[in-house]
Motif scaffolding. Structure first.
Motif, PDB file in Angstrom:
ATOM      1  N   LEU A 234       0.809  -1.210   0.000  1.00  0.00           N
ATOM      2  CA  LEU A 234       0.000   0.000   0.000  1.00  0.00           C
ATOM      3  C   LEU A 234       0.846   1.265   0.000  1.00  0.00           C
ATOM      4  CD1 LEU A 234      -2.717  -0.988   2.611  1.00  0.00           C
ATOM      5  CD2 LEU A 234      -2.898  -1.025   0.110  1.00  0.00           C
ATOM      6  N   SER A 235       2.056   1.179   0.432  1.00  0.00           N
ATOM      7  CA  SER A 235       2.917   2.351   0.553  1.00  0.00           C
ATOM      8  C   SER A 235       3.033   3.116  -0.759  1.00  0.00           C
ATOM      9  CB  SER A 235       4.312   1.900   1.003  1.00  0.00           C
ATOM     10  OG  SER A 235       5.158   2.997   1.137  1.00  0.00           O
ATOM     11  N   GLY A 236       2.691   4.402  -0.715  1.00  0.00           N
ATOM     12  CA  GLY A 236       2.792   5.255  -1.891  1.00  0.00           C
ATOM     13  C   GLY A 236       1.717   5.032  -2.939  1.00  0.00           C
ATOM     14  N   LYS A 237       0.682   4.265  -2.617  1.00  0.00           N
ATOM     15  CA  LYS A 237      -0.384   3.983  -3.583  1.00  0.00           C
ATOM     16  C   LYS A 237      -1.291   5.197  -3.735  1.00  0.00           C
ATOM     17  CE  LYS A 237      -1.804  -0.298  -4.134  1.00  0.00           C
ATOM     18  NZ  LYS A 237      -1.684  -0.672  -5.513  1.00  0.00           N
ATOM     19  N   SER A 238      -1.754   5.446  -4.940  1.00  0.00           N
ATOM     20  CA  SER A 238      -2.686   6.543  -5.205  1.00  0.00           C
ATOM     21  C   SER A 238      -4.053   6.218  -4.637  1.00  0.00           C
ATOM     22  CB  SER A 238      -2.813   6.788  -6.709  1.00  0.00           C
ATOM     23  OG  SER A 238      -1.597   7.246  -7.229  1.00  0.00           O
ATOM     24  N   VAL A 239      -4.750   7.270  -4.178  1.00  0.00           N
ATOM     25  CA  VAL A 239      -6.085   7.118  -3.613  1.00  0.00           C
ATOM     26  C   VAL A 239      -7.061   7.891  -4.492  1.00  0.00           C
ATOM     27  CG1 VAL A 239      -7.537   7.468  -1.592  1.00  0.00           C
ATOM     28  CG2 VAL A 239      -5.112   6.926  -1.297  1.00  0.00           C
ATOM     29  N   MET A 240      -8.164   7.228  -4.846  1.00  0.00           N
ATOM     30  CA  MET A 240      -9.175   7.817  -5.720  1.00  0.00           C
ATOM     31  C   MET A 240     -10.533   7.723  -5.028  1.00  0.00           C
ATOM     32  SD  MET A 240     -10.283   6.552  -9.540  1.00  0.00           S
ATOM     33  CE  MET A 240      -8.779   7.116 -10.291  1.00  0.00           C
ATOM     34  N   GLY A 241     -11.342   8.756  -5.204  1.00  0.00           N
ATOM     35  CA  GLY A 241     -12.700   8.720  -4.700  1.00  0.00           C
ATOM     36  C   GLY A 241     -13.564   7.827  -5.570  1.00  0.00           C
ATOM     37  N   SER A 242     -14.672   7.373  -5.031  1.00  0.00           N
ATOM     38  CA  SER A 242     -15.578   6.505  -5.786  1.00  0.00           C
ATOM     39  C   SER A 242     -16.181   7.226  -6.985  1.00  0.00           C
ATOM     40  CB  SER A 242     -16.682   5.967  -4.876  1.00  0.00           C
ATOM     41  OG  SER A 242     -17.346   7.032  -4.228  1.00  0.00           O
ATOM     42  N   ASP A 243     -16.056   8.555  -7.019  1.00  0.00           N
ATOM     43  CA  ASP A 243     -16.540   9.336  -8.158  1.00  0.00           C
ATOM     44  C   ASP A 243     -15.463   9.571  -9.213  1.00  0.00           C
ATOM     45  OD1 ASP A 243     -14.885  11.072  -6.825  1.00  0.00           O
ATOM     46  OD2 ASP A 243     -16.355  12.699  -6.675  1.00  0.00           O
ATOM     47  N   GLY A 244     -14.276   8.980  -9.011  1.00  0.00           N
ATOM     48  CA  GLY A 244     -13.190   9.100  -9.982  1.00  0.00           C
ATOM     49  C   GLY A 244     -12.214  10.220  -9.710  1.00  0.00           C
ATOM     50  N   THR A 245     -12.428  11.012  -8.660  1.00  0.00           N
ATOM     51  CA  THR A 245     -11.523  12.103  -8.315  1.00  0.00           C
ATOM     52  C   THR A 245     -10.250  11.554  -7.696  1.00  0.00           C
ATOM     53  OG1 THR A 245     -13.387  13.550  -7.843  1.00  0.00           O
ATOM     54  CG2 THR A 245     -11.267  14.214  -6.945  1.00  0.00           C
ATOM     55  N   GLU A 246      -9.086  11.947  -8.235  1.00  0.00           N
ATOM     56  CA  GLU A 246      -7.822  11.546  -7.632  1.00  0.00           C
ATOM     57  C   GLU A 246      -7.590  12.410  -6.406  1.00  0.00           C
ATOM     58  OE1 GLU A 246      -4.409  10.513  -9.825  1.00  0.00           O
ATOM     59  OE2 GLU A 246      -5.543  10.102 -11.656  1.00  0.00           O
ATOM     60  N   LEU A 247      -7.534  11.768  -5.253  1.00  0.00           N
ATOM     61  CA  LEU A 247      -7.410  12.494  -3.992  1.00  0.00           C
ATOM     62  C   LEU A 247      -5.974  12.740  -3.579  1.00  0.00           C
ATOM     63  CD1 LEU A 247     -10.206  10.606  -2.042  1.00  0.00           C
ATOM     64  CD2 LEU A 247     -10.365  12.815  -3.221  1.00  0.00           C
ATOM     65  N   GLY A 248      -5.078  11.819  -3.891  1.00  0.00           N
ATOM     66  CA  GLY A 248      -3.681  11.967  -3.509  1.00  0.00           C
ATOM     67  C   GLY A 248      -3.015  10.622  -3.332  1.00  0.00           C
ATOM     68  N   MET A 249      -1.967  10.618  -2.503  1.00  0.00           N
ATOM     69  CA  MET A 249      -1.187   9.401  -2.255  1.00  0.00           C
ATOM     70  C   MET A 249      -1.310   9.001  -0.795  1.00  0.00           C
ATOM     71  SD  MET A 249       0.442   8.709  -5.100  1.00  0.00           S
ATOM     72  CE  MET A 249       2.012   7.954  -4.906  1.00  0.00           C
ATOM     73  N   LEU A 250      -1.335   7.685  -0.552  1.00  0.00           N
ATOM     74  CA  LEU A 250      -1.370   7.187   0.816  1.00  0.00           C
ATOM     75  C   LEU A 250      -0.085   7.583   1.523  1.00  0.00           C
ATOM     76  CD1 LEU A 250      -2.802   5.498   2.975  1.00  0.00           C
ATOM     77  CD2 LEU A 250      -1.561   3.526   2.095  1.00  0.00           C
ATOM     78  N   TYR A 251      -0.221   8.260   2.646  1.00  0.00           N
ATOM     79  CA  TYR A 251       0.928   8.685   3.446  1.00  0.00           C
ATOM     80  C   TYR A 251       1.187   7.696   4.586  1.00  0.00           C
ATOM     81  CZ  TYR A 251       3.776  11.547   6.555  1.00  0.00           C
ATOM     82  OH  TYR A 251       4.779  12.018   7.383  1.00  0.00           O
ATOM     83  N   ASN A 252       0.089   7.301   5.263  1.00  0.00           N
ATOM     84  CA  ASN A 252       0.227   6.399   6.395  1.00  0.00           C
ATOM     85  C   ASN A 252      -1.151   5.845   6.763  1.00  0.00           C
ATOM     86  OD1 ASN A 252       1.531   5.034   8.465  1.00  0.00           O
ATOM     87  ND2 ASN A 252       2.559   6.864   9.262  1.00  0.00           N
ATOM     88  N   ILE A 253      -1.181   4.953   7.736  1.00  0.00           N
ATOM     89  CA  ILE A 253      -2.428   4.390   8.243  1.00  0.00           C
ATOM     90  C   ILE A 253      -2.358   4.430   9.763  1.00  0.00           C
ATOM     91  CG2 ILE A 253      -3.916   2.348   8.344  1.00  0.00           C
ATOM     92  CD1 ILE A 253      -2.653   1.455   5.690  1.00  0.00           C
ATOM     93  N   THR A 254      -3.445   4.890  10.412  1.00  0.00           N
ATOM     94  CA  THR A 254      -3.469   4.892  11.874  1.00  0.00           C
ATOM     95  C   THR A 254      -4.231   3.675  12.369  1.00  0.00           C
ATOM     96  OG1 THR A 254      -5.488   6.229  12.010  1.00  0.00           O
ATOM     97  CG2 THR A 254      -3.391   7.416  11.982  1.00  0.00           C
TER      98      THR A 254
END
Length: 81
Positions: free
Chosen positions: A9-29
């Motif tokens: 998962l490290s550095g994976k791109s994150v997209m909204g369910s509507d197709g909007t690119e939100l950014g990159m995964l930084y970390n998980i709490t």
């Protein structure tokens, strides 16, 4: 959802369910006592318009996306908006 190693998962791109690119995964709490995951911490995409996302943010502006909003993990991590 099938098991996924954190290292994948490290550095994976994150997209909204509507197709909007939100950014990159930084970390998980996570909760250290129970081991339950809490939030994905997303480094926002620089081209994402202000106020385009209604997720909470941390003190430096990264999105805090509750883990229960993750819908898929493939080429992108897809989260419900």
């Amino acid at each position: 959802m099938s098991e996924i190693l954190a290292e994948n998962l490290s550095g994976k791109s994150v997209m909204g369910s509507d197709g909007t690119e939100l950014g990159m995964l930084y970390n998980i709490t996570m909760d250290i006592n129970s081991g339950r995951l809490h939030d994905l911490i997303i480094e926002p995409d620089e081209e994402l318009p202000d106020r385009a996302v209604d997720f909470e943010t941390d003190d430096v502006g990264r999105f805090l996306v509750p883990v229960n909003r993750v819908r898929a993990v493939k080429d992108y991590i897809v989260v419900q908006r």
